[in-house]
Design a protein around this motif. Structure first.
Motif, mmCIF file in Angstrom:
data_model
loop_
_atom_site.group_PDB
_atom_site.id
_atom_site.type_symbol
_atom_site.label_atom_id
_atom_site.label_comp_id
_atom_site.label_asym_id
_atom_site.label_seq_id
_atom_site.Cartn_x
_atom_site.Cartn_y
_atom_site.Cartn_z
ATOM 1 N N ARG A 182 49.903 107.274 25.350
ATOM 2 C CA ARG A 182 48.726 106.778 24.619
ATOM 3 C C ARG A 182 47.485 107.544 25.047
ATOM 4 N NH1 ARG A 182 46.926 101.038 24.402
ATOM 5 N NH2 ARG A 182 45.679 101.970 22.768
ATOM 6 N N SER B 236 49.451 105.728 18.990
ATOM 7 C CA SER B 236 49.093 104.318 18.844
ATOM 8 C C SER B 236 49.845 103.461 19.858
ATOM 9 C CB SER B 236 49.429 103.837 17.432
ATOM 10 O OG SER B 236 50.846 103.768 17.274
ATOM 11 N N GLU C 23 51.545 100.869 19.133
ATOM 12 C CA GLU C 23 52.861 100.529 18.569
ATOM 13 C C GLU C 23 53.869 101.659 18.786
ATOM 14 O OE1 GLU C 23 53.586 97.385 17.809
ATOM 15 O OE2 GLU C 23 51.488 97.080 18.363
ATOM 16 N N LYS C 24 53.431 102.919 18.656
ATOM 17 C CA LYS C 24 54.333 104.044 18.937
ATOM 18 C C LYS C 24 54.684 104.093 20.424
ATOM 19 C CE LYS C 24 53.389 107.227 15.182
ATOM 20 N NZ LYS C 24 52.977 108.575 14.810
ATOM 21 N N ILE D 292 54.845 101.485 22.432
ATOM 22 C CA ILE D 292 55.792 100.378 22.650
ATOM 23 C C ILE D 292 57.174 100.767 22.152
ATOM 24 C CG2 ILE D 292 56.393 98.036 21.886
ATOM 25 C CD1 ILE D 292 53.310 97.453 22.036
ATOM 26 N N SER D 293 57.237 101.412 21.006
ATOM 27 C CA SER D 293 58.524 101.876 20.471
ATOM 28 C C SER D 293 59.191 102.855 21.439
ATOM 29 C CB SER D 293 58.302 102.537 19.106
ATOM 30 O OG SER D 293 59.509 103.063 18.623
ATOM 31 N N ASP E 11 60.445 100.846 24.419
ATOM 32 C CA ASP E 11 61.598 100.035 24.031
ATOM 33 C C ASP E 11 62.876 100.864 23.895
ATOM 34 O OD1 ASP E 11 62.391 97.398 23.580
ATOM 35 O OD2 ASP E 11 62.256 97.621 21.405
ATOM 36 N N THR F 18 57.340 90.526 26.579
ATOM 37 C CA THR F 18 56.122 90.367 25.775
ATOM 38 C C THR F 18 54.885 90.712 26.592
ATOM 39 O OG1 THR F 18 57.187 88.694 24.411
ATOM 40 C CG2 THR F 18 54.769 88.714 24.417
ATOM 41 N N MET G 28 54.579 94.509 26.762
ATOM 42 C CA MET G 28 54.191 95.035 25.456
ATOM 43 C C MET G 28 52.700 94.762 25.196
ATOM 44 S SD MET G 28 57.718 94.073 23.421
ATOM 45 C CE MET G 28 56.996 94.127 21.824
ATOM 46 N N ASN G 29 52.231 93.583 25.559
ATOM 47 C CA ASN G 29 50.801 93.259 25.388
ATOM 48 C C ASN G 29 49.925 94.127 26.287
ATOM 49 O OD1 ASN G 29 51.103 91.375 23.355
ATOM 50 N ND2 ASN G 29 51.364 89.670 24.784
ATOM 51 N N ARG H 214 49.512 97.398 24.582
ATOM 52 C CA ARG H 214 48.575 97.261 23.447
ATOM 53 C C ARG H 214 47.125 97.191 23.909
ATOM 54 N NH1 ARG H 214 52.555 93.516 21.535
ATOM 55 N NH2 ARG H 214 53.617 94.433 19.763
#
Length: 187
Positions: free
Chosen positions: A129, A135, A137-138, A140-141, A144, A158, A161-162, A165
């Motif tokens: 990032r 982003s 989301e990318k 996090i992907s 994951d 969670t 992931m937060n 973000r």
């Protein structure tokens, strides 16, 4: 001086042929940043540090604190440091600044946690990032899909992931377009 170099070369050979305790190693940014895990949350051994040093790594971080040493090899030195709390912005910024500073000289950094999945994946996601401008989301992907079979139970999943973000990116650490391409930043 020749005896010292011979000793370093011998130690390097021994470290490269000994059983490494590093597992699940993954390269990021064309190998300038790598992440992995260790056996039973132990700090990297001198043999593991010597092996990393011989492979061109100049700095390594454990995400479990307590490390602060330098090991010499035939290629130079590697400095091993511990993170007090990699989730704390000040500590993460210290790690990111050191990685960013190493880019100009193409030095390599190794970051590890226990399995080479959750915590080191978190650091790698934040690095992507920050340096590549992807982003949340990318990132996090990426985190994951690189867990390599190491599931994380709720609410820890969670929570991580937060954190990815909400991490406040420092714009001054973002690479320029040429660097992003040269280091293999994801689009």
């Amino acid at each position: 001086m020749k005896i010292r170099n011979l000793m370093l070369l011998t130690l390097s050979f021994v470290s490269l042929t000994s059983h490494a305790e590093i597992k699940n190693e993954q390269k990021i940014l064309n190998g300038l940043l790598s992440r992995g895990g260790v056996i039973q949350r132990k700090p990297l051994s001198n043999a593991d540090l010597m092996s990393l040093c011989e492979r061109g790594f100049t700095q390594a971080y454990t995400l479990y604190g307590g490390a602060n040493k330098t090991v010499e090899c035939s290629r130079g030195t590697i400095r091993y440091r511990g993170s007090k709390d990699f989730r704390a912005p000040a500590d993460m910024n210290r790690i990111l600044e050191a990685i960013h500073a190493s880019f100009t000289s193409k030095e390599k950094t190794f970051v590890h946690c226990n399995n080479g999945a959750h915590a080191s994946g978190y650091v790698a996601a934040i690095a992507l990032r920050t340096f590549c401008g992807i982003s949340a989301e990318k990132a996090i992907s990426y985190w994951d899909r690189t867990l390599n079979g190491y599931p994380l139970q709720e609410p820890n999943r969670t929570n991580l992931m937060n954190r990815i973000r909400k991490y406040q990116i420092r714009a001054e650490l973002e690479l320029n377009a040429g660097q992003k391409q040269a280091y293999g930043c994801p689009n």
